[in-house]
Design an enzyme around this catalytic site. Structure first.
Site, PDB file in Angstrom:
ATOM      1  N   LYS A  79      37.745  45.291  27.525  1.00 29.99           N
ATOM      2  CA  LYS A  79      37.995  46.483  28.345  1.00 29.99           C
ATOM      3  C   LYS A  79      38.912  46.135  29.513  1.00 29.99           C
ATOM      4  CE  LYS A  79      35.842  48.231  31.852  1.00 29.99           C
ATOM      5  NZ  LYS A  79      37.028  48.643  32.634  1.00 29.99           N
TER       6      LYS A  79
ATOM      7  N   GLY B 101      36.442  39.555  37.953  1.00 29.49           N
ATOM      8  CA  GLY B 101      36.436  40.691  38.872  1.00 29.49           C
ATOM      9  C   GLY B 101      35.691  40.335  40.138  1.00 29.49           C
ATOM     10  N   SER B 102      35.109  41.347  40.752  1.00 31.61           N
ATOM     11  CA  SER B 102      34.475  41.127  42.055  1.00 31.61           C
ATOM     12  C   SER B 102      33.152  40.392  41.907  1.00 31.61           C
ATOM     13  CB  SER B 102      34.246  42.474  42.743  1.00 31.61           C
ATOM     14  OG  SER B 102      33.389  43.275  41.966  1.00 31.61           O
ATOM     15  N   THR B 103      32.773  39.688  42.946  1.00 30.26           N
ATOM     16  CA  THR B 103      31.499  38.978  42.948  1.00 30.26           C
ATOM     17  C   THR B 103      30.336  39.964  42.847  1.00 30.26           C
ATOM     18  OG1 THR B 103      32.426  37.103  44.135  1.00 30.26           O
ATOM     19  CG2 THR B 103      30.056  37.375  44.274  1.00 30.26           C
TER      20      THR B 103
ATOM     21  N   GLY C 229      30.022  40.832  39.284  1.00 29.84           N
ATOM     22  CA  GLY C 229      29.578  39.617  38.602  1.00 29.84           C
ATOM     23  C   GLY C 229      28.071  39.434  38.727  1.00 29.84           C
TER      24      GLY C 229
ATOM     25  N   GLU D  48      34.393  34.812  36.408  1.00 26.84           N
ATOM     26  CA  GLU D  48      35.445  34.355  37.313  1.00 26.84           C
ATOM     27  C   GLU D  48      35.518  35.399  38.411  1.00 26.84           C
ATOM     28  OE1 GLU D  48      38.453  34.313  39.278  1.00 26.84           O
ATOM     29  OE2 GLU D  48      39.748  34.534  37.518  1.00 26.84           O
TER      30      GLU D  48
ATOM     31  N   CYS E 152      42.771  36.443  43.062  1.00 29.84           N
ATOM     32  CA  CYS E 152      41.430  35.932  43.360  1.00 29.84           C
ATOM     33  C   CYS E 152      41.510  34.582  44.085  1.00 29.84           C
ATOM     34  CB  CYS E 152      40.612  35.818  42.093  1.00 29.84           C
ATOM     35  SG  CYS E 152      41.486  35.021  40.751  1.00 29.84           S
TER      36      CYS E 152
ATOM     37  N   GLU F  29      36.596  38.621  51.193  1.00 25.56           N
ATOM     38  CA  GLU F  29      37.819  38.703  50.389  1.00 25.56           C
ATOM     39  C   GLU F  29      38.501  40.042  50.686  1.00 25.56           C
ATOM     40  OE1 GLU F  29      37.283  39.130  46.068  1.00 25.56           O
ATOM     41  OE2 GLU F  29      38.881  37.666  45.802  1.00 25.56           O
TER      42      GLU F  29
END
Ligand code: NAI
Ligand code: MG
Length: 800
Positions: free
Chosen positions: A192, A244-246, A249, A266, A300, A397
């Site tokens: 996706k 993507g974002s933490t 995640g 990641e 990132c 971030e």
């Protein structure tokens, strides 16, 4: 403007790349795209669509399908159906397909680049010269790994159907990073793309068809986070790979806990850009441009924290401001533009808010005198000075063209500042002293360290995080392990087999009566072992240990949370173990084996008392001694690699210890299970907090004396006996534990995986899967070494 005038001012004129081939491509498809499932285009089952826009103009580009549960299900089914034939194809067959995909991408490279720039907003120079060439390189490189899989990865097989969810900052590149290794290793995929940037993935779907890839090997479904969640939760998916974002995640870590799905994440970063006084200032300035203004800072691993040594800080700030003044922000299709558009209004707003917060917190903001185009999502390059290390803009971030600058005095201070965030994705180190650079690189907690360079990527080098930047690697041989599993594991079915095994390892009543222990049990209450000393359990309670024939054979301390916390603290104090030499660790492991061998009879007796199996007990001690030898041997031989990236550079892929590993040991093989876990962990330089077998812990508590006599420094091995699942829970929830290995049932495995999301610790759990501890493949070997290490790629440029 006349040529003479242009010559006079040296102003750039516009040099736009033509959008028309991409526009034609969109028009020919009615600017409407369904899902690509089983090699065919399908409209969304629920009939929901959304627009993707060009962030440089805020104009819609096309209508895209929003994937619902039925779409996800169809895609997973198509991938499942395609799997047997894809796995049956040999590595060479898969290599041919990957090679064909690379060729097709190159053939359409300009269309890919223009489409990427229109959908994402990144400068055409970057999509044309960086993203798309790297995409092709990824497919070529992994065609090679498909070819070599049988030879290079014996005993391993593909995982199955892989769900892949990617972000919008490098849409096609992230897709390539995901799909190429997955296909090479014999998996089929459901991918996706991010909702802001689906178009190049859809063009790639056409390429898959043109290249003759069997239907269902690659399925692309579009949609937002709901679609992503649908993939994550689908029971037919064997692995999730996410970038993507933490925050997301973490959601995925929790959602997949207990599902048996393999996971690689990641995530975000706040990477330090460390400048020493002796660095070459001009290179540093261009380095900063690449670090934080590449892709509008939506990277990132962006070097978003400049750490400047005090002697160079003022000059660096001044020169940086001058350079920022000359950067050009504007139409991403213009070949002379340095900084394009932010991907979407919501991201632009987020950047604006964080910048305002930086001002509110008292940092000094600097932006160039010129202003950005008013239409579209543009944000100027921004530099903050007078930044407190704990302030929001130094910790969070920002994911935009915003960099903060802080200063340090000594190398150690630079390291401390570098490591002062929960992230650990990347770092760059700028100094003319190779000695200093290679002293700093291992001390910075980051998956990638660039020396006198930044934001370099290659298919042949691993990329991925330490700490809360996630786990798993993409690229390099190290990245392949994310898409394979040991064959024995593929063959062992969950649940049933392990339950059977449990019974097998219990003493049978007959044995208890007939072949039972001949000596009376030695009654002794074992304490805990923390920081190299025996310690009474905080609870003041003990736990009886029942042996063969239901006889009481001893007591162990009932450890609790507080004991675990003390043990973790002691483990952290043992950092010198990792900094010592591998040769020294090997010597200590041999010594452990020697001292265990000296006590063979005693240990065998103890095991037999517990298990009632005398012959098995002797065999177990012998196997444990051999295993200690194995990891003593590996301690100085589990070498890293030197990757050959196609530039003047060596990339050192170093295996580093993870830190503090919590281990919950299996019940089966009370000594061998314990030794099999601690030996690889400490051989690689980790410290461990071990919870021995709950049922038969006495082999581990007897081991204290072996540890004491073998020069194992205090704190390297800590042992807390008690209720295994309760203690494992505490370990999994502990923020200073870096990894947890859990050899036990599905319930405990689930709990460990779920709780690990707190600090994104690495987990390795067995879901009660049958593991034969005596078996050399299952009970020892590279899988253990891999779990005990994380790979750091250090890029060292050479020449001019
Ligand atoms: P995100 O993490 O929400 O999106 C990444 C991907 O995950 C997208 O494909 C999205 O549709 C999908 N997704 C969202 N929620 C999901 C869920 N619950 N389950 C499964 N998939 C889900 O990132 P977003 O919202 O686009 O950006 C927000 C922030 O995240 C950025 O400002 C940036 O700080 C960070 N980010 C970091 C990236 C990196 O590479 N480290 C990439 C993108 C964003
Ligand atoms: Mg878009």
């Amino acid at each position: 403007m006349s040529i003479a005038e242009i010559f006079e001012t040296m102003e750039y004129g516009p040099a736009p790349e033509s959008a028309s081939p991409a526009v034609r491509w969109l028009e020919e498809r009615g600017r409407t795209f369904g899902h690509f499932i089983g090699g065919e285009w399908r409209n969304p089952a629920e009939g929901e669509w959304f627009d993707t826009t060009n962030p440089a103009t805020n104009q819609p580009l096309a209508r895209i399908a929003q994937g619902g549960a039925a779409d996800v299900d169809a895609a997973v089914r198509a991938a499942r159906e395609a799997l047997p034939a894809w796995q049956a194809l040999d590595g060479h067959g898969r290599a041919r397909y990957l090679y064909a995909l690379a060729r097709h991408i190159q053939r359409h490279s300009r269309l890919f680049a223009v489409l990427e720039t229109m959908d994402n907003g990144k400068p055409i120079r970057e999509s044309r010269d960086i993203d798309i060439p790297l995409v092709a390189r990824h497919f070529y490189h992994h065609a090679g790994w498909a070819q070599l899989m049988d030879a290079e990865m014996p005993g391993y097989t593909g995982i199955g159907v892989v769900g892949q969810i990617i972000p919008w900052n490098f849409p096609l590149l992230m897709m390539a990073w995901k799909i190429a290794p997955a296909l090479a290793m014999g998996n089929t995929v459901v991918l996706k793309p991010a909702e802001f940037t689906s178009l190049t993935a859809l063009l790639f779907a056409e390429v898959c068809r043109d290249a003759g890839l069997p239907p269902g090997v690659v399925n692309i479904i579009t949609g937002d986070g709901r679609t992503g969640a649908g993939i994550v939760e689908h029971p037919g998916v064997d692995k999730i790979a996410f970038t993507g974002s933490t925050d997301v995640g973490r959601i995925i870590r929790v959602a997949t806990a207990g599902s048996g799905k393999k996971l690689s994440l990641e995530l975000g970063g706040k990477s330090p850009f460390i400048v020493f006084d002796d660095a070459d200032l001009e290179s540093v300035i261009e380095g900063v441009v690449d670090a934080i203004w590449f892709n509008q800072g939506q990277v990132c691993c962006a070097g978003s924290r400049i750490l400047a040594q005090e002697g160079i800080a003022d000059k660096l700030t001044q020169r940086l401001r001058e350079r920022m003044e000359t950067l050009r922000v504007g139409d991403p299709l213009d070949k002379g533009v340095d900084i394009g558009a932010i991907v979407a209004p919501v991201q632009l707003q987020k950047i604006g808010e964080l910048v305002q917060q930086g001002r509110d917190e008292g940092a000094t903001l600097w932006q160039p005198s010129w202003s950005c185009p008013q239409e579209g999502c543009f944000f100027p390059p921004t530099l903050f000075t007078d930044v407190a290390p704990s302030s929001t803009i130094a910790q969070v971030e920002i994911f935009g063209p915003v960099v903060v600058l802080m200063t340090f005095r000594t190398p150690s201070e630079a390291v401390a500042l570098s490591n002062n965030t929960p992230y650990g994705l990347a770092a760059s180190v700028w100094t003319e002293s190779i000695n200093l650079a290679l002293d700093i690189a291992p001390r910075v907690q980051a998956g990638t360290v660039w020396i006198n360079s930044t934001n370099l990527f290659d298919a042949g080098a691993g990329f991925g995080g330490y700490k809360e930047s996630g786990f798993g690697r993409e690229g390099g041989k190290e990245g392949l392990w994310e898409y394979v599993k040991p064959r024995w594991e593929a063959e062992a079915k969950n649940g049933a087999a392990s339950r059977k095994d449990d019974r097998k390892s219990k003493p049978s009543k007959d044995k208890g009566r007939n072949g039972g222990p001949s000596l009376p049990p030695i009654d002794r209450t074992a304490k805990l072992y923390i920081g190299g000393k025996q310690a009474r359990p905080d609870s003041g309670y003990s736990l009886p240990v029942t042996g063969a024939g239901e006889r009481l054979v001893g007591d162990v301390g009932l450890g609790n949370r507080k004991d675990v916390r003390n043990a973790v603290e002691a483990a952290h104090k043992a950092g010198g173990w990792a900094r010592g030499t591998a040769h020294n660790r090997a010597q200590v492991l041999y010594y452990l084996a020697e001292n265990l061998a000296a006590r063979t009879d005693e240990f065998a007796r103890r095991i037999a008392q517990m298990t009632g199996d005398e012959a098995g007990a002797e065999r177990e001690v012998d196997a444990s001694i051999r295993r200690l030898y194995t990891y003593a041997a590996w301690a100085d031989k589990y070498d890293g690699l030197v990757h050959a990236a196609p530039m003047r550079n060596v990339t050192l892929a170093m295996n580093e210890p993870i830190g503090v590993i919590g281990v919950a040991c299996p019940d089966a093989a009370p000594l061998l299970g314990f030794v099999s876990a601690i030996a690889p962990a400490i051989a690689m330089g980790n410290a461990v907090v071990v919870v021995p077998s709950e049922r038969w812990p006495l082999a581990a508590t007897d081991f204290y004396q072996v540890l004491d006599t073998s020069d194992v420094p205090g704190g390297v091995v800590n042992i807390v006996t008690g209720k295994r699942d309760e203690l494992a829970e505490t370990l999994a929830a502990h923020d200073d534990v870096d990894a947890v290995w859990y050899f036990g049932g599905a319930e405990g495995s689930t709990l460990v995986e779920r709780l690990s999301a707190g600090n994104m610790k690495r987990t390795w759990v067995s879901y009660g899967r049958d593991r034969d501890w005596f078996d050399a493949e299952q009970g020892e070997g590279r899988e253990f070494l891999r779990q005990a290490t994380q790979v750091k790629n250090i890029w060292v440029p050479y020449g001019e």
